[in-house]
Design an enzyme around this catalytic site. Structure first.
Site, mmCIF file in Angstrom:
data_model
loop_
_atom_site.group_PDB
_atom_site.id
_atom_site.type_symbol
_atom_site.label_atom_id
_atom_site.label_comp_id
_atom_site.label_asym_id
_atom_site.label_seq_id
_atom_site.Cartn_x
_atom_site.Cartn_y
_atom_site.Cartn_z
ATOM 1 N N ALA A 249 0.837 -1.155 0.058
ATOM 2 C CA ALA A 249 0.004 0.018 -0.078
ATOM 3 C C ALA A 249 0.938 1.242 -0.157
ATOM 4 O O ALA A 249 2.165 1.101 0.184
ATOM 5 C CB ALA A 249 -0.963 0.016 1.330
ATOM 6 N N LYS A 250 0.161 2.407 -0.221
ATOM 7 C CA LYS A 250 0.888 3.663 -0.455
ATOM 8 C C LYS A 250 1.914 3.881 0.887
ATOM 9 O O LYS A 250 2.754 4.410 0.802
ATOM 10 C CB LYS A 250 0.057 4.649 -0.412
ATOM 11 C CG LYS A 250 0.364 5.993 -1.017
ATOM 12 C CD LYS A 250 0.169 6.120 -2.474
ATOM 13 C CE LYS A 250 0.713 7.566 -2.856
ATOM 14 N NZ LYS A 250 1.870 7.564 -3.827
ATOM 15 N N ARG A 251 1.114 3.665 1.982
ATOM 16 C CA ARG A 251 2.027 4.035 3.180
ATOM 17 C C ARG A 251 3.421 3.138 3.481
ATOM 18 O O ARG A 251 4.124 3.395 4.444
ATOM 19 C CB ARG A 251 1.063 3.649 4.350
ATOM 20 C CG ARG A 251 0.769 2.223 4.580
ATOM 21 C CD ARG A 251 -0.226 2.077 6.012
ATOM 22 N NE ARG A 251 -0.420 0.574 6.093
ATOM 23 C CZ ARG A 251 -1.647 0.249 5.366
ATOM 24 N NH1 ARG A 251 -2.306 0.989 4.594
ATOM 25 N NH2 ARG A 251 -1.904 -1.067 5.101
ATOM 26 N N ASP A 252 3.611 2.079 2.589
ATOM 27 C CA ASP A 252 4.724 1.427 2.839
ATOM 28 C C ASP A 252 6.072 1.910 2.101
ATOM 29 O O ASP A 252 7.178 1.253 2.250
ATOM 30 C CB ASP A 252 4.488 -0.014 1.758
ATOM 31 C CG ASP A 252 3.655 -0.930 2.518
ATOM 32 O OD1 ASP A 252 3.667 -1.088 3.798
ATOM 33 O OD2 ASP A 252 2.710 -1.386 2.102
#
Ligand code: GLU
Length: 316
Positions: A249-252
């Protein structure tokens, strides 16, 4: 029932095709790009056309489609014919639902999500399957629910509880089939229906996608047989996960092509990273075509460590 004619916006079904079908809900991340690359490699290495379809009935973010297309092109992927959009094809889905309804294969369902979760699974049905609460409502009961303002979804009256498909990477796979939703309560056609109609009408005979969709595939293949549509060959490829074992996901971290470029990576660096994860090497999609062998693909997820999410080219 007979096979539905191809509509004019479709690519003519000649040599067979593979496809990639993103939902335009945001930028493609490395996992999406890797799946797209694999779908393209499977198609092109077998002489197939490659179709790009935007699954834009749900979750549309303005500008996302254009960024997705330009990222795919940047990797060196090309496609045949116009980019197809599900939103242009609502009449085709309605026609298919009407045909199933005329054949007595649908019923209205007024259950809420919560009711379905709470209801016990049907005694002989597959785990997690719709328990059939609305299957045998009388006309009066249906009328009562409609009058109460409950929006009705339309479900398939399935004659089966499971169905077997063959997958290039998973072999024979038998999975549950239930009374799946064909048209949602909000009137939109359900994904399991649209994907079947689109692939068949666009001549797609090879479906390569993430293996999170494998459990839905028996439902889709069964639906295809009910509509007298051909069942494509399937290859469900492993996902890309973070170190916690969750879907990327983007937060990774720096997970999109734009993120990577901001950090100084070139497109060649990114393709090289995807290629390495597939046990190959190269800086553009076509460099990976030579020697592409599905039998040698990794069968387990690609785990992206924080290290690999820090650009090799040096960040700002
Ligand atoms: N649009 C779907 C998704 O992005 C993929 C559908 C498919 O490949 O069948 O999850």
């Amino acid at each position: 029932m007979t096979v539905m004619p191809t509509d004019s916006a479709s690519v003519p079904p000649t040599a067979g095709a593979g496809r990639y079908a993103p939902s335009p809900s945001g930028d493609l991340h490395l996992g999406n790009l890797r799946t797209a690359l694999l779908a393209w490699l499977f198609a092109r290495s077998t002489g197939r056309r490659f179709v790009l379809r935007i699954d834009d009935l749900d979750r549309v973010r303005p500008g996302a489609e254009q960024r997705q297309l330009s990222d795919l092109a940047a990797l060196g992927l090309d496609w045949d014919g116009p980019v197809l959009h599900q939103s242009d094809r609502l009449h085709r889905y309605d026609e298919a639902v009407d045909r199933l309804t005329a054949a007595g294969l649908t019923y209205e369902c007024f259950c809420t999500r919560r009711e379905i979760q709470q209801a016990a699974t049907a005694p002989h049905g597959p785990q997690g399957a719709y328990p059939g609460t609305c299957r045998d409502l009388t006309p009066a009961e249906r009328e009562e629910r409609r009058a109460a303002g409950r929006p009705g979804a339309l479900r398939l009256r399935s004659a089966r509880t499971d169905f077997e498909i063959t997958d290039r990477l998973h072999g024979k796979y038998r999975g549950p089939v239930d009374d799946l939703v064909l048209r949602r309560g909000d009137g939109l056609p359900a994904y399991n229906l649209t994907v079947v109609i689109d692939d068949a009408e666009h001549g797609v005979d090879q479906v390569v996608r993430g293996d999170d969709l494998l459990p839905s595939t028996p439902r889709q293949a069964y639906l295809a047989t009910l509509l007298d549509l051909p069942v494509p060959e399937y290859a469900h490829v492993p996902l890309v996960l973070n170190t916690a074992g969750q879907r990327l996901a983007k937060r990774d971290g720096a997970v999109t092509l734009a993120d990577r470029r901001d950090r100084g990576d070139t497109v060649r660096d990114v393709v090289g990273m995807l290629a390495a994860s597939l046990g190959s090497s190269g800086g553009r999609a076509d460099e990976l075509l030579t020697g592409f062998d599905p039998d040698r693909l990794p069968r387990s997820p690609w785990i992206l460590t924080p290290d690999s999410l820090v650009s090799t080219a040096g960040g700002p």
